[in-house]
Design a protein around this motif. Structure first.
Motif, PDB file in Angstrom:
ATOM      1  N   ILE A 134      -9.890   6.795   7.003  1.00  0.00           N
ATOM      2  CA  ILE A 134     -10.051   7.122   5.594  1.00  0.00           C
ATOM      3  C   ILE A 134     -11.453   7.663   5.354  1.00  0.00           C
ATOM      4  N   GLU A 135     -11.537   8.799   4.667  1.00  0.00           N
ATOM      5  CA  GLU A 135     -12.830   9.334   4.262  1.00  0.00           C
ATOM      6  C   GLU A 135     -13.187   8.717   2.922  1.00  0.00           C
ATOM      7  N   ASP A 136     -14.169   7.810   2.947  1.00  0.00           N
ATOM      8  CA  ASP A 136     -14.533   7.055   1.750  1.00  0.00           C
ATOM      9  C   ASP A 136     -15.629   7.778   0.986  1.00  0.00           C
ATOM     10  N   SER A 137     -15.250   8.470  -0.081  1.00  0.00           N
ATOM     11  CA  SER A 137     -16.222   9.227  -0.863  1.00  0.00           C
ATOM     12  C   SER A 137     -16.989   8.359  -1.833  1.00  0.00           C
ATOM     13  N   ASN A 138     -16.689   7.056  -1.895  1.00  0.00           N
ATOM     14  CA  ASN A 138     -17.457   6.170  -2.764  1.00  0.00           C
ATOM     15  C   ASN A 138     -18.885   6.010  -2.259  1.00  0.00           C
ATOM     16  N   SER A 139     -19.084   6.241  -0.978  1.00  0.00           N
ATOM     17  CA  SER A 139     -20.416   6.092  -0.406  1.00  0.00           C
ATOM     18  C   SER A 139     -20.743   7.336   0.402  1.00  0.00           C
ATOM     19  N   THR A 140     -21.398   8.307  -0.219  1.00  0.00           N
ATOM     20  CA  THR A 140     -21.650   9.586   0.435  1.00  0.00           C
ATOM     21  C   THR A 140     -22.878   9.545   1.327  1.00  0.00           C
ATOM     22  N   SER A 178      -8.363   4.069  -4.174  1.00  0.00           N
ATOM     23  CA  SER A 178      -9.341   3.027  -3.865  1.00  0.00           C
ATOM     24  C   SER A 178     -10.591   3.591  -3.213  1.00  0.00           C
ATOM     25  N   TYR A 179     -10.429   4.660  -2.439  1.00  0.00           N
ATOM     26  CA  TYR A 179     -11.560   5.196  -1.689  1.00  0.00           C
ATOM     27  C   TYR A 179     -12.015   6.567  -2.188  1.00  0.00           C
ATOM     28  N   ASN A 180     -11.566   6.919  -3.418  1.00  0.00           N
ATOM     29  CA  ASN A 180     -12.031   8.160  -4.043  1.00  0.00           C
ATOM     30  C   ASN A 180     -11.835   9.358  -3.118  1.00  0.00           C
ATOM     31  N   THR A 181     -10.648   9.429  -2.532  1.00  0.00           N
ATOM     32  CA  THR A 181     -10.318  10.554  -1.664  1.00  0.00           C
ATOM     33  C   THR A 181      -8.971  11.107  -2.093  1.00  0.00           C
ATOM     34  N   THR A 182      -8.349  11.930  -1.287  1.00  0.00           N
ATOM     35  CA  THR A 182      -7.056  12.522  -1.645  1.00  0.00           C
ATOM     36  C   THR A 182      -6.022  12.213  -0.572  1.00  0.00           C
ATOM     37  N   ILE A 183      -4.758  12.305  -0.978  1.00  0.00           N
ATOM     38  CA  ILE A 183      -3.673  12.083  -0.016  1.00  0.00           C
ATOM     39  C   ILE A 183      -3.742  13.108   1.104  1.00  0.00           C
ATOM     40  N   SER A 184      -4.076  14.351   0.747  1.00  0.00           N
ATOM     41  CA  SER A 184      -4.118  15.402   1.763  1.00  0.00           C
ATOM     42  C   SER A 184      -5.194  15.139   2.803  1.00  0.00           C
ATOM     43  N   LYS A 230     -16.627  -3.753   2.453  1.00  0.00           N
ATOM     44  CA  LYS A 230     -15.726  -2.751   1.884  1.00  0.00           C
ATOM     45  C   LYS A 230     -15.803  -1.443   2.648  1.00  0.00           C
ATOM     46  N   LEU A 231     -17.026  -0.982   2.921  1.00  0.00           N
ATOM     47  CA  LEU A 231     -17.187   0.295   3.608  1.00  0.00           C
ATOM     48  C   LEU A 231     -16.597   0.268   5.008  1.00  0.00           C
ATOM     49  N   ASN A 232     -16.622  -0.920   5.651  1.00  0.00           N
ATOM     50  CA  ASN A 232     -16.147  -1.027   7.027  1.00  0.00           C
ATOM     51  C   ASN A 232     -14.780  -1.685   7.152  1.00  0.00           C
ATOM     52  N   ASN A 233     -14.131  -1.922   5.978  1.00  0.00           N
ATOM     53  CA  ASN A 233     -12.781  -2.496   5.966  1.00  0.00           C
ATOM     54  C   ASN A 233     -12.719  -3.817   6.726  1.00  0.00           C
ATOM     55  N   LEU A 234     -13.735  -4.657   6.509  1.00  0.00           N
ATOM     56  CA  LEU A 234     -13.771  -5.962   7.171  1.00  0.00           C
ATOM     57  C   LEU A 234     -13.031  -6.995   6.328  1.00  0.00           C
ATOM     58  N   THR A 235     -12.244  -7.817   6.973  1.00  0.00           N
ATOM     59  CA  THR A 235     -11.522  -8.874   6.269  1.00  0.00           C
ATOM     60  C   THR A 235     -12.185 -10.231   6.437  1.00  0.00           C
ATOM     61  N   SER A 236     -13.217 -10.301   7.303  1.00  0.00           N
ATOM     62  CA  SER A 236     -13.987 -11.529   7.463  1.00  0.00           C
ATOM     63  C   SER A 236     -15.426 -11.149   7.742  1.00  0.00           C
ATOM     64  N   SER A 237     -16.299 -12.144   7.730  1.00  0.00           N
ATOM     65  CA  SER A 237     -17.719 -11.890   7.941  1.00  0.00           C
ATOM     66  C   SER A 237     -18.099 -11.904   9.416  1.00  0.00           C
ATOM     67  N   CYS A 238     -17.119 -12.051  10.293  1.00  0.00           N
ATOM     68  CA  CYS A 238     -17.405 -12.075  11.723  1.00  0.00           C
ATOM     69  C   CYS A 238     -17.752 -10.675  12.226  1.00  0.00           C
ATOM     70  N   ASP A 255       0.824  -1.216   0.000  1.00  0.00           N
ATOM     71  CA  ASP A 255       0.000   0.000   0.000  1.00  0.00           C
ATOM     72  C   ASP A 255       0.852   1.256   0.000  1.00  0.00           C
ATOM     73  N   THR A 256       0.345   2.266  -0.657  1.00  0.00           N
ATOM     74  CA  THR A 256       0.888   3.620  -0.565  1.00  0.00           C
ATOM     75  C   THR A 256      -0.279   4.554  -0.316  1.00  0.00           C
ATOM     76  N   LEU A 257       0.012   5.765   0.132  1.00  0.00           N
ATOM     77  CA  LEU A 257      -1.067   6.727   0.348  1.00  0.00           C
ATOM     78  C   LEU A 257      -1.816   6.994  -0.953  1.00  0.00           C
TER      79      LEU A 257
END
Length: 341
Positions: free
Chosen positions: A71-77, A43-49, A106-114, A35-37
């Motif tokens: 992360i401010e995720d602008s994909n889901s406003t 990925s999340y339709n935001t900016t580095i700043s 995706k919105l909650n950055n979950l890696t499993s369904s738990c 990953d990089t900034l």
């Protein structure tokens, strides 16, 4: 059922907030290798700043795997914050809000369904208004001696299938005192109404307390589960065989009977042990505090399978004895112990 896979537990219903519009969801993102900034911002339709500002970073700062960034995720406003309650799964929540499990993950950055009770999830509402549910009248009916699923269905102008599915019945066998949620003049499938937890467990070594009235609506006749002795950790598989004042249970196999025998010096009504009952009902894993009597009695049709001619009494909070219909102070105390008290 493995203890480390138990993800969902029971709590009072609580929904946080209402719809928020024109506002991006701020999520917690765990940095992965590579990953990089810039990659994260794309990925999340935001900016580095925006990322650096939210996390008090400089654009030249190094990020590393495992680091958690806001992360401010602008994909889901548009989204609503939703607090997970007893019985929830990602699949159930996705159906309720007409979205996909992947949308929530995706919105909650979950890696499993738990998910766990009390966890707050951001629910995207691009298409996520709860699906409309046709209005249907229901009643909670208490079974009396002589009742059958067919008879109850006829009484309320519904179907046997609706009663079985609405109440998560493992078998179409009813016990006196059992409460059924029944749709009136409808065959619509609805959720059971009024099942509540009395007290949640202190940690995952213990079980949640449900009164017998509520426990028997989750753990129904014919249901299979696993009993774990709280003191020794010995576990064995059982089935709810019958019983209306408490659960009459039987070990499933010879091996299960052998493990059960290790708990008791001899079969006796005086031996009662705190135990944890785990089972899956409707896609949800349950873990209940209970108390087991080490005395087989009466007869069952399980002798050839388990080698024991009789069943055992499993008590939940407020369970009573068959004949005298009395509370047992020892069983009541054991259940509190099995809850972690």
């Amino acid at each position: 059922m493995k203890k480390n896979k138990l993800c969902a537990i029971f709590i009072a219903l609580f929904l946080l907030g209402t719809t928020y519009t024109a506002k991006a969801a701020v999520i917690n993102y765990t940095v992965k290798s590579g990953d990089t900034l810039w990659k994260i911002s794309q990925s999340y339709n935001t900016t580095i700043s925006k990322i650096t500002s939210l996390n008090n970073l400089n654009s030249s700062d190094y990020i590393y795997p495992g680091q958690v960034l806001k992360i401010e995720d602008s994909n889901s406003t548009n989204y609503i914050p939703y607090k997970v309650v007893s019985g929830d799964t990602l699949w159930k929540i996705s159906i309720k809000y007409n979205i996909t499990v992947n949308d929530i993950m995706k919105l909650n950055n979950l890696t499993s369904s738990c998910i766990y009770i009390g966890q707050v999830l951001n629910i995207p509402i691009k298409n996520s208004q709860p699906a409309p549910t046709p209005s249907v009248q229901t009643t909670n009916y208490k079974v009396v001696v002589g009742d059958t699923v067919w008879g109850v269905a006829q009484k309320f102008n519904t179907s046997m299938d609706a009663i079985v599915k609405n109440n998560m019945l493992a078998l179409d066998i009813l016990m006196p005192g059992q409460i059924l949620t029944v749709p009136v003049n409808s065959t619509q499938i609805v959720k059971p109404i009024g099942i509540t937890m009395m007290k949640s467990r202190t940690n995952n070594n213990y079980g949640d307390i449900y009164t017998w009235e509520n426990a028997r609506r989750l753990f129904t006749v014919g249901q299979k589960g696993t009993l774990r002795d709280l003191s020794s950790g010995i576990s064995f598989n059982i089935k709810y065989y019958g019983g209306s004042n408490h659960a009459d249970i039987v070990p499933l196999t010879m091996d299960d009977s052998s493990k059960m025998k290790q708990l008791f010096p001899t079969w006796s009504w005086s031996y009662m042990r705190p135990v944890i009952l785990t089972f899956n009902q409707g896609g949800t894993n349950y873990q209940l505090a209970a108390s087991l009597t080490g005395m087989p009695h009466s007869t069952t049709d399980m002798y050839e399978a388990n080698g024991i001619n009789g069943h055992f009494d499993l008590y939940f909070y407020n369970s009573t004895s068959h004949v005298s219909n009395e509370l047992s102070p020892t069983h009541q105390k054991n259940i509190l112990i099995a809850n972690g008290q």
